[in-house]
Design an enzyme around this catalytic site. Structure first.
Site, PDB file in Angstrom:
ATOM      1  N   LYS A  31       0.862  -1.193   0.000  1.00 54.59           N
ATOM      2  CA  LYS A  31       0.000   0.000   0.000  1.00 54.59           C
ATOM      3  C   LYS A  31       0.893   1.236   0.000  1.00 54.59           C
ATOM      4  O   LYS A  31       1.740   1.392   0.872  1.00 54.59           O
ATOM      5  CB  LYS A  31      -0.898  -0.007   1.234  1.00 54.59           C
ATOM      6  CG  LYS A  31      -1.777   1.244   1.343  1.00 54.59           C
ATOM      7  CD  LYS A  31      -2.826   1.082   2.433  1.00 54.59           C
ATOM      8  CE  LYS A  31      -2.389   1.592   3.783  1.00 54.59           C
ATOM      9  NZ  LYS A  31      -2.208   3.056   3.867  1.00 54.59           N
ATOM     10  N   ASP A  58      -3.361   4.403  -1.937  1.00 53.05           N
ATOM     11  CA  ASP A  58      -4.301   4.854  -0.904  1.00 53.05           C
ATOM     12  C   ASP A  58      -4.288   6.380  -0.824  1.00 53.05           C
ATOM     13  O   ASP A  58      -3.640   6.952   0.050  1.00 53.05           O
ATOM     14  CB  ASP A  58      -3.851   4.199   0.426  1.00 53.05           C
ATOM     15  CG  ASP A  58      -4.694   4.607   1.625  1.00 53.05           C
ATOM     16  OD1 ASP A  58      -5.813   5.105   1.436  1.00 53.05           O
ATOM     17  OD2 ASP A  58      -4.208   4.395   2.755  1.00 53.05           O
ATOM     18  N   ASP A  63     -13.785  14.848  -4.030  1.00 54.40           N
ATOM     19  CA  ASP A  63     -13.923  16.162  -4.671  1.00 54.40           C
ATOM     20  C   ASP A  63     -15.187  16.121  -5.529  1.00 54.40           C
ATOM     21  O   ASP A  63     -15.949  15.143  -5.456  1.00 54.40           O
ATOM     22  CB  ASP A  63     -12.663  16.455  -5.511  1.00 54.40           C
ATOM     23  CG  ASP A  63     -12.387  17.955  -5.659  1.00 54.40           C
ATOM     24  OD1 ASP A  63     -13.364  18.716  -5.876  1.00 54.40           O
ATOM     25  OD2 ASP A  63     -11.219  18.364  -5.563  1.00 54.40           O
ATOM     26  N   ARG A 210       3.231  -1.284  10.626  1.00 56.14           N
ATOM     27  CA  ARG A 210       4.314  -1.376  11.611  1.00 56.14           C
ATOM     28  C   ARG A 210       4.651  -2.779  12.123  1.00 56.14           C
ATOM     29  O   ARG A 210       5.839  -3.061  12.315  1.00 56.14           O
ATOM     30  CB  ARG A 210       4.031  -0.405  12.761  1.00 56.14           C
ATOM     31  CG  ARG A 210       4.194   1.040  12.305  1.00 56.14           C
ATOM     32  CD  ARG A 210       3.492   2.011  13.214  1.00 56.14           C
ATOM     33  NE  ARG A 210       2.037   1.887  13.099  1.00 56.14           N
ATOM     34  CZ  ARG A 210       1.180   2.621  13.809  1.00 56.14           C
ATOM     35  NH1 ARG A 210       1.629   3.508  14.668  1.00 56.14           N
ATOM     36  NH2 ARG A 210      -0.122   2.464  13.630  1.00 56.14           N
TER      37      ARG A 210
HETATM   38  O1  C5P Z   1       1.124   0.420  11.028  1.00 58.83           O
HETATM   39  P1  C5P Z   1      -0.303  -0.021  10.919  1.00 58.83           P
HETATM   40  O2  C5P Z   1      -0.473  -1.523  10.784  1.00 58.83           O
HETATM   41  O3  C5P Z   1      -1.197   0.563  11.992  1.00 58.83           O
HETATM   42  O4  C5P Z   1      -0.764   0.591   9.521  1.00 58.83           O
HETATM   43  C1  C5P Z   1      -2.085   0.541   9.072  1.00 58.83           C
HETATM   44  C2  C5P Z   1      -2.195   1.287   7.776  1.00 58.83           C
HETATM   45  O5  C5P Z   1      -3.566   1.329   7.422  1.00 58.83           O
HETATM   46  C3  C5P Z   1      -1.738   2.740   7.834  1.00 58.83           C
HETATM   47  O6  C5P Z   1      -1.215   3.066   6.541  1.00 58.83           O
HETATM   48  C4  C5P Z   1      -2.988   3.498   8.117  1.00 58.83           C
HETATM   49  O7  C5P Z   1      -2.958   4.809   7.616  1.00 58.83           O
HETATM   50  C5  C5P Z   1      -4.025   2.672   7.361  1.00 58.83           C
HETATM   51  N1  C5P Z   1      -5.382   2.796   7.836  1.00 58.83           N
HETATM   52  C6  C5P Z   1      -5.771   2.514   9.150  1.00 58.83           C
HETATM   53  N2  C5P Z   1      -7.060   2.640   9.526  1.00 58.83           N
HETATM   54  C7  C5P Z   1      -7.979   3.037   8.637  1.00 58.83           C
HETATM   55  C8  C5P Z   1      -7.629   3.331   7.330  1.00 58.83           C
HETATM   56  C9  C5P Z   1      -6.295   3.192   6.960  1.00 58.83           C
HETATM   57  O8  C5P Z   1      -4.929   2.140   9.966  1.00 58.83           O
HETATM   58  N3  C5P Z   1      -9.236   3.103   9.004  1.00 58.83           N
END
Ligand code: C5P
Length: 232
Positions: A31, A58, A63, A210
């Site tokens: 992503k 993503d 808009d 992460r």
């Molecule tokens: O590091 P982590 O596993 O928390 O990353 C989750 C990813 O998914 C990040 O890029 C975050 O911006 C995205 N995301 C999220 N929750 C949402 C939509 C997107 O954690 N509702």
């Protein structure tokens, strides 16, 4: 379907590519979000695609319909596999987005809607957005509107995946962040589930950042996610 998407939340190309260089035997679905896209521009998408990865871009477009259609028309040239927008832009915007995204041969990347962001609480919705309905009802309504507009699925919590499938059908995709290993750190995510639990709940794709990108051994963490999510 049923794949692990690794969130490449890195500030620049050098960091993103050195992370991807760790993977010798597999090509994770990745992503690319606003941070990397805005710092490096569309070339980062082309470069990662050329390395053989599937890409979820993503950028959460929102808009007027004509502008979103034109923007999607540009994105279709990047040959991504999945992209997204905010369902809050309404059904006309979503239909225009699909038109813009569709290639001459009729194919197109998957188009996924964000319903309400997970950072949006019911309180914020009521006080700032003047939406009086319960958050859950709003999320499900946006999911149904996305489905009726022809979209392929929504981003949601694994905990909502079952309900989304019940309302929108089993082929309507649930792309779910908020996934953590049972013995891992939650970070700033509040409601989390494990890859195995996400599978049981019916998630089609899990998005993990992460727990993989910051793992001591990211390849091992990725393999663990794939194995738990696939149930093999
Ligand atoms: O590091 P982590 O596993 O928390 O990353 C989750 C990813 O998914 C990040 O890029 C975050 O911006 C995205 N995301 C999220 N929750 C949402 C939509 C997107 O954690 N509702």
């Amino acid at each position: 379907m049923k794949d692990v998407i690794v969130a490449l939340d890195f500030e620049n190309k050098a960091k993103a590519l050195s992370f991807l260089d760790l993977f010798k035997d597999e090509k994770p679905f990745v992503k690319i979000g606003m941070e990397l896209f805005y710092s490096e521009g569309p070339d980062i998408v082309r470069e990662i695609k050329a390395r053989g990865h599937k890409i979820f871009l993503d950028l959460k477009l929102h808009d007027i319909p004509n502008t979103v259609k034109s923007a999607m028309s540009v994105l279709k040239g990047l040959d991504v596999d999945m992209t997204n927008l905010h369902a809050g832009g309404g059904s006309e915007m979503m239909k225009a987005a699909l038109e813009g995204l569709t290639r001459e041969d009729g194919t197109r990347p998957l188009l996924i809607a964000v319903t309400q962001l997970t950072s949006t609480s019911e309180e914020l919705m009521h006080n700032d957005l003047l939406i009086e309905k319960p958050l859950k009802e709003v999320v499900m309504h946006y999911a149904k509107t996305a489905k009726e507009s022809g979209l392929d699925g929504v981003v949601c919590s694994p905990l909502e995946a079952g309900e989304v499938h019940a309302a929108c059908g089993k082929n309507f995709l649930t792309v779910t962040p908020g996934v953590r290993f049972a013995d891992g750190e939650k970070g700033d995510q509040v409601r989390v589930t494990t890859p195995a639990r996400a599978r049981e709940l019916g998630s089609d794709y899990i998005v993990m950042g992460r727990p993989i990108t910051r793992a001591e051994d990211p390849v091992k963490a990725f393999r663990r996610a794939v194995s738990e999510f696939s149930g093999k």
